[in-house]
Write an enzyme that holds these catalytic residues in place. Structure first.
Site, short mmCIF file in Angstrom:
data_model
loop_
_atom_site.label_atom_id
_atom_site.label_comp_id
_atom_site.label_asym_id
_atom_site.label_seq_id
_atom_site.Cartn_x
_atom_site.Cartn_y
_atom_site.Cartn_z
N SER A 152 95.61 -13.91 56.16
CA SER A 152 96.51 -15.05 56.35
C SER A 152 97.62 -15.01 55.29
O SER A 152 98.32 -14.01 55.18
CB SER A 152 95.71 -16.35 56.29
OG SER A 152 96.46 -17.44 56.76
N ASP A 316 93.29 -15.36 67.71
CA ASP A 316 94.14 -16.03 66.71
C ASP A 316 95.48 -16.38 67.34
O ASP A 316 96.26 -15.51 67.73
CB ASP A 316 94.34 -15.08 65.52
CG ASP A 316 95.09 -15.71 64.36
OD1 ASP A 316 95.58 -16.85 64.50
OD2 ASP A 316 95.17 -15.08 63.30
N HIS A 349 91.78 -17.95 64.13
CA HIS A 349 92.32 -17.44 62.87
C HIS A 349 91.24 -17.33 61.78
O HIS A 349 91.26 -16.40 60.98
CB HIS A 349 93.45 -18.36 62.40
CG HIS A 349 94.14 -17.90 61.16
ND1 HIS A 349 94.84 -16.71 61.08
CD2 HIS A 349 94.21 -18.46 59.92
CE1 HIS A 349 95.34 -16.57 59.87
NE2 HIS A 349 94.97 -17.61 59.14
#
Length: 488
Positions: A152, A316, A349
């Protein structure tokens, strides 16, 4: 405590003596970095791995603090016997600049005013975060990291490291990330910031001495963000349309569904561990992130030198696979050794924090230091330059080989003869080996990685390399078949 854990750990602090000039031109003084390490740095300082955390993470990536109810945020891959093996690697994780877990941020004391910075803290970028991390790494006198890994916003830091300090790492693994924040991603972050701004307790960032924090605004910001970390499938599996502590719909605006209760809980627990102003500055840094040059990511990546493995998550939708494949294609366009994996998961995610089996497998495989010496053939049949072609043909038949290194009396490499060369001898009516052997020989070294010699073989379209030492003495042979068997 699990025997595969690094055990009890403590957060440490590094104080940077010199000023930090930020990308905006502003100057920060007296910067402190909170960090943790797992494992031991070897004598050569070649086994260090830097872990970069996500948006609201911290330096506590693994192990347990005294009194903890749960371990560090990436316990699933860090520790003895795991992909990031603390008995093999020296693993470093630091809290980012602008954070609220020990590294200088808006809740820190401004040395000029002796009060918390608040909104007087300068706007920072991912590049600024990386610059501070570099100071920490330099303090260990580490000249090159074995690898740098993050998911991320941590993946953004990995990419920024590759661009800013291309010689500083051998390998890099950006996970579930992007090379530039999209309008949708910026929009989600801005809505979260607006929620904080609208909380009357925010007080334009000056809430540290009032005793009232902007709980409602920060909680709402977290709830909005947390939706993007999940997937529709994961929410359906976990909650469906299940009711929360009731048997029928209430027909008012109280909490009816389990998913509502879950998000409310996420917001309430978040405000107990995170600072609202830090959330503002860090999300702004994410919004500003863009590694393209002249709108070209290929140009942005032109100076990268490390080997890179990009990982995405199929479910995601915050940082979808398309953004990872753009990174891959731009790296490939610069002839950077690049590989790609996609996690199969319904977690969305958050899969990079949860998919233990897939992550350990992928990370272990990429980080493995397979070198030529591990798989080369060490019992090598050689031949002297003075031999004739019939001798070479007999050796090939008897030993079932297609390549024979040609050496001097002290086994130094001076050429190579192949089965193709023997065919050439018939066409040219040659009898002497020196007339047909190849003297401009490509060779490998025992300490080279499998990837390096494989790339050399592809470049020169050859299927076998002699392996030599510094004096050109033949140590072994490596073939494309051996490499293929290893990879399979």
């Amino acid at each position: 405590m699990n025997k595969e854990s690094v055990g009890i750990v403590e957060t440490q602090y590094y104080h940077i003596d010199e000023e930090i000039q930020l990308e905006s031109g502003e100057i920060l003084e007296n910067v402190t970095v909170a960090y943790e390490t797992y494992g031991e740095l070897n004598k050569e300082k070649t086994n260090a791995i830097l872990i970069c955390h996500a948006l609201t993470g911290d330096a506590h990536a693994a192990g347990w603090h005294k009194g903890d109810r749960k371990p560090g945020w990436w316990e699933i891959v860090i520790g003895p016997g795991k992909a990031l093996d603390s008995e093999k690697y020296f693993i470093i994780c630091s809290n980012v600049l602008g954070g609220c877990k020990g590294t200088t941020g808006p809740s820190s004391i401004n040395p000029k005013t002796k009060k918390p910075y608040g909104l007087n803290f300068p706007v920072i970028t991912i590049s600024d975060m990386v610059k501070v991390q570099k100071k920490l790494i330099d303090s260990f006198k580490i000249k090159q990291l074995n690898a740098i890994i993050g998911g991320s916003m941590g993946g953004m830091q990995v990419l920024q490291w590759l661009v800013n300090y291309p010689d500083m790492m051998k390998k890099a693994i950006p996970i579930a990330t992007t090379a530039s924040s999209s309008p949708q991603q910026i929009a989600f972050n801005d809505v979260g910031r607006q929620a904080i701004f609208s909380d009357p307790n925010w007080n334009k960032g000056n809430y540290y001495e009032t005793g009232k924090i902007p709980e409602n605004g920060l909680s709402l910001a977290r709830m909005i963000a947390h939706i993007t970390y999940l997937s529709d499938e994961s929410m359906d599996i976990k909650f469906g349309r299940g009711l929360q502590d009731k048997e029928e719909i209430s027909y008012d605006f109280s909490v009816d569904f389990q998913v509502e209760s879950y998000l409310k809980h996420q917001g309430e627990t978040f405000v107990k561990r995170f600072d609202a102003n830090s959330y503002l500055f860090i999300t702004k840094a994410v919004d500003l992130f863009d590694l393209r040059i002249n709108d070209s990511l290929i140009d942005g990546f032109k100076n990268i030198k490390s080997k890179v493995h990009v990982i995405s998550v199929d479910s995601d939708w915050l940082y979808p696979t398309e953004q990872s494949t753009e990174i891959v294609s731009s790296l490939n366009a610069n002839d950077i050794e690049t590989s790609f994996s996609e996690l199969k998961s319904n977690y969305g995610h958050d899969a990079f924090l949860l998919e233990q089996g897939q992550l350990n497998f992928i990370l272990s495989k990429f980080l493995a230091d397979n070198i030529v010496e591990d798989i080369m053939t060490k019992e090598v049949t050689t031949i002297r330059e003075t031999a004739d072609i019939e001798d070479a043909a007999k050796i090939m038949l008897d030993k079932h080989v297609t390549h024979i290194p040609v050496v001097t009396d002290d086994y130094k490499l001076i050429g190579i003869v192949t089965s193709w060369d023997l065919s050439k001898s018939i066409a040219t009516n040659s009898n002497k080996l020196k007339d047909i052997m190849t003297t401009t020989v490509k060779y490998g070294r025992a300490h080279e990685t499998i990837e390096e010699v494989a790339r050399k073989m592809r470049k020169f379209d050859i299927s076998c390399l002699p392996v030599v030492d510094e004096d050109m003495v033949v140590l072994g042979l490596i073939t494309t078949d051996q490499i293929s068997n290893l990879l399979s």
